[in-house]
Design a protein around this motif. Structure first.
Motif, PDB file in Angstrom:
ATOM      1  N   THR A  29       0.569  -1.249   0.276  1.00 26.21           N
ATOM      2  CA  THR A  29       0.067   0.067   0.109  1.00 26.21           C
ATOM      3  C   THR A  29       0.613   1.396   0.064  1.00 26.21           C
ATOM      4  N   GLY A  30       2.211   1.058   0.588  1.00 24.55           N
ATOM      5  CA  GLY A  30       2.641   2.380   0.432  1.00 24.55           C
ATOM      6  C   GLY A  30       2.670   3.561   1.899  1.00 24.55           C
ATOM      7  N   LEU A  31       2.130   2.369   2.359  1.00 22.01           N
ATOM      8  CA  LEU A  31       1.694   2.952   3.858  1.00 22.01           C
ATOM      9  C   LEU A  31       3.064   2.591   4.642  1.00 22.01           C
ATOM     10  N   LYS A  32       3.370   3.461   5.818  1.00 22.45           N
ATOM     11  CA  LYS A  32       4.504   3.568   6.906  1.00 22.45           C
ATOM     12  C   LYS A  32       3.745   2.796   8.098  1.00 22.45           C
ATOM     13  N   HIS A  33       4.833   1.238   7.703  1.00 20.27           N
ATOM     14  CA  HIS A  33       4.938   0.550   8.604  1.00 20.27           C
ATOM     15  C   HIS A  33       6.067   1.391  10.390  1.00 20.27           C
ATOM     16  N   LEU A  34       5.242   0.890  11.173  1.00 17.86           N
ATOM     17  CA  LEU A  34       6.497   1.790  12.184  1.00 17.86           C
ATOM     18  C   LEU A  34       5.932   0.719  13.970  1.00 17.86           C
ATOM     19  N   ASN A  35       6.612  -0.252  13.699  1.00 19.50           N
ATOM     20  CA  ASN A  35       7.028  -0.907  14.849  1.00 19.50           C
ATOM     21  C   ASN A  35       7.290  -0.511  16.453  1.00 19.50           C
ATOM     22  N   VAL A  36       6.442  -0.367  17.598  1.00 19.01           N
ATOM     23  CA  VAL A  36       6.743   0.565  18.637  1.00 19.01           C
ATOM     24  C   VAL A  36       8.028  -0.550  19.030  1.00 19.01           C
ATOM     25  N   GLY A  37       8.000  -1.623  19.345  1.00 15.21           N
ATOM     26  CA  GLY A  37       9.102  -1.964  19.518  1.00 15.21           C
ATOM     27  C   GLY A  37      10.237  -1.754  19.657  1.00 15.21           C
ATOM     28  N   ASP A  38      10.698  -1.952  18.049  1.00 18.63           N
ATOM     29  CA  ASP A  38      11.457  -1.530  17.646  1.00 18.63           C
ATOM     30  C   ASP A  38      11.446  -0.116  17.592  1.00 18.63           C
ATOM     31  N   LEU A  39      11.075   1.340  17.980  1.00 21.81           N
ATOM     32  CA  LEU A  39      11.279   2.460  18.188  1.00 21.81           C
ATOM     33  C   LEU A  39      11.425   2.732  19.531  1.00 21.81           C
ATOM     34  N   VAL A  40      10.515   1.715  20.269  1.00 21.24           N
ATOM     35  CA  VAL A  40      11.203   2.629  21.706  1.00 21.24           C
ATOM     36  C   VAL A  40      12.944   1.843  22.551  1.00 21.24           C
ATOM     37  N   LYS A  41      13.398   0.290  22.124  1.00 19.95           N
ATOM     38  CA  LYS A  41      14.476   0.648  21.635  1.00 19.95           C
ATOM     39  C   LYS A  41      15.497   1.040  21.651  1.00 19.95           C
ATOM     40  N   LYS A  42      15.501   1.697  20.339  1.00 17.75           N
ATOM     41  CA  LYS A  42      16.300   2.841  19.047  1.00 17.75           C
ATOM     42  C   LYS A  42      16.273   3.964  19.854  1.00 17.75           C
ATOM     43  N   ASP A  43      14.542   4.770  20.287  1.00 16.20           N
ATOM     44  CA  ASP A  43      14.700   6.136  20.814  1.00 16.20           C
ATOM     45  C   ASP A  43      14.718   5.778  22.076  1.00 16.20           C
ATOM     46  N   SER A  44      14.895   5.443  23.577  1.00 13.96           N
ATOM     47  CA  SER A  44      14.617   4.829  23.953  1.00 13.96           C
ATOM     48  C   SER A  44      13.587   5.063  24.383  1.00 13.96           C
ATOM     49  N   TYR A  53      11.226 -11.058  32.368  1.00 16.36           N
ATOM     50  CA  TYR A  53      10.226 -11.531  30.730  1.00 16.36           C
ATOM     51  C   TYR A  53      11.182 -10.604  29.188  1.00 16.36           C
ATOM     52  N   GLU A  54      12.407 -10.224  29.663  1.00 15.07           N
ATOM     53  CA  GLU A  54      13.628 -10.189  29.140  1.00 15.07           C
ATOM     54  C   GLU A  54      12.953  -9.252  27.609  1.00 15.07           C
ATOM     55  N   CYS A  55      12.329  -7.640  27.885  1.00 15.65           N
ATOM     56  CA  CYS A  55      12.501  -6.890  27.269  1.00 15.65           C
ATOM     57  C   CYS A  55      12.329  -5.403  28.115  1.00 15.65           C
ATOM     58  N   TYR A  56      11.812  -4.690  27.239  1.00 16.05           N
ATOM     59  CA  TYR A  56      12.290  -3.223  28.056  1.00 16.05           C
ATOM     60  C   TYR A  56      11.085  -2.994  28.485  1.00 16.05           C
ATOM     61  N   ILE A  57      10.640  -2.330  29.587  1.00 17.69           N
ATOM     62  CA  ILE A  57       9.139  -1.447  30.297  1.00 17.69           C
ATOM     63  C   ILE A  57       9.538  -0.012  29.256  1.00 17.69           C
ATOM     64  N   ILE A  58       7.853  -0.280  28.553  1.00 15.58           N
ATOM     65  CA  ILE A  58       7.513   0.797  27.714  1.00 15.58           C
ATOM     66  C   ILE A  58       7.121   1.841  28.443  1.00 15.58           C
ATOM     67  N   ASP A  59       7.989   2.956  28.184  1.00 18.80           N
ATOM     68  CA  ASP A  59       7.307   4.685  28.525  1.00 18.80           C
ATOM     69  C   ASP A  59       6.187   4.987  27.603  1.00 18.80           C
ATOM     70  N   GLU A  60       4.626   4.301  27.898  1.00 16.25           N
ATOM     71  CA  GLU A  60       3.522   4.922  27.010  1.00 16.25           C
ATOM     72  C   GLU A  60       3.976   6.331  26.981  1.00 16.25           C
ATOM     73  N   ASP A  61       4.142   7.499  27.584  1.00 18.19           N
ATOM     74  CA  ASP A  61       3.616   8.711  27.994  1.00 18.19           C
ATOM     75  C   ASP A  61       4.957   9.020  26.692  1.00 18.19           C
ATOM     76  N   LYS A  62       5.961   8.948  26.608  1.00 19.82           N
ATOM     77  CA  LYS A  62       7.136   9.100  26.118  1.00 19.82           C
ATOM     78  C   LYS A  62       7.003   8.442  24.277  1.00 19.82           C
ATOM     79  N   CYS A  64       3.949   8.178  23.283  1.00 22.12           N
ATOM     80  CA  CYS A  64       3.325   8.916  22.799  1.00 22.12           C
ATOM     81  C   CYS A  64       3.149  10.401  21.701  1.00 22.12           C
ATOM     82  N   ASP A  65       4.105  11.163  23.210  1.00 19.18           N
ATOM     83  CA  ASP A  65       4.565  12.078  22.315  1.00 19.18           C
ATOM     84  C   ASP A  65       5.219  11.893  21.359  1.00 19.18           C
ATOM     85  N   ALA A  66       6.150  11.055  21.072  1.00 18.70           N
ATOM     86  CA  ALA A  66       7.397  10.013  19.775  1.00 18.70           C
ATOM     87  C   ALA A  66       6.079  10.339  18.468  1.00 18.70           C
ATOM     88  N   LEU A  67       5.096   9.915  18.797  1.00 25.13           N
ATOM     89  CA  LEU A  67       4.204   9.506  17.405  1.00 25.13           C
ATOM     90  C   LEU A  67       3.207  10.807  17.557  1.00 25.13           C
TER      91      LEU A  67
END
Length: 173
Positions: A29-44, A53-62, A64-67
């Protein structure tokens, strides 16, 4: 004025095929795919690491602000296993992928999930936690639970979404 292109949330328990489905849909479709898990790691966009659980603890506010600005533009496929913290206004369609427990167990085992993480995620799927979360967080008319057990179902889901996107008409602001 409404978005010209729709925003779609593809959610579901880990291992249901969100990233594969999102990538196929973006490619067609040409739409942009945004993988939130990858973004959380990449942008801290997290508050630390959960060793159990061997994963990052997402900061939901950060997150939402980033997106915020990206989502306003439209044309985004958001891929994440959680859905109740995103603003309702962001999405025109919410797809919840569901997978049979035995299929899901095998997929998560192949990922090397530890026993607790594996059991908790399969239990989450059995209890329809993500489906209920989506139905409580978004207008029920835009939430669709679909099977994602094999390649044929995945391709069918993508085909139906491509058709929906091609017929999308922005709603007036």
């Amino acid at each position: 004025m409404g978005r010209v292109k729709p925003n779609i949330l593809i959610t579901g328990t880990p291992g249901t095929g969100k990233t594969t489905t999102s990538a196929l849909l973006a490619e067609q479709t040409g739409l942009k795919h945004l993988n939130v898990g990858d973004l959380v790691k990449k942008d801290s966009l997290h508050t630390g690491y959960d060793s159990e659980y061997e994963c990052y603890i997402i900061d939901e506010d950060k997150v939402c602000d980033a997106l915020e600005d990206i989502m306003e533009e439209g044309g985004v496929i958001v891929d994440y296993h959680g859905c109740d913290f995103f603003p309702e206004r962001w999405f025109d369609c919410v797809i919840v992928l569901q997978t049979d427990n035995s299929v899901l167990w095998e997929r998560l085992e192949k990922r090397g999930y530890n026993e607790k993480k594996l059991q908790d995620n399969v239990q989450c799927e059995i209890m329809h936690v993500i489906v209920e979360e989506a139905r409580e967080s978004y207008n029920k008319e835009i939430v669709h639970a679909v099977p994602s057990n094999d390649v044929e179902q995945m391709e069918s889901n993508v085909d139906r979404l491509v058709e929906w996107i091609n017929n999308y008409k922005p709603s007036p602001a």
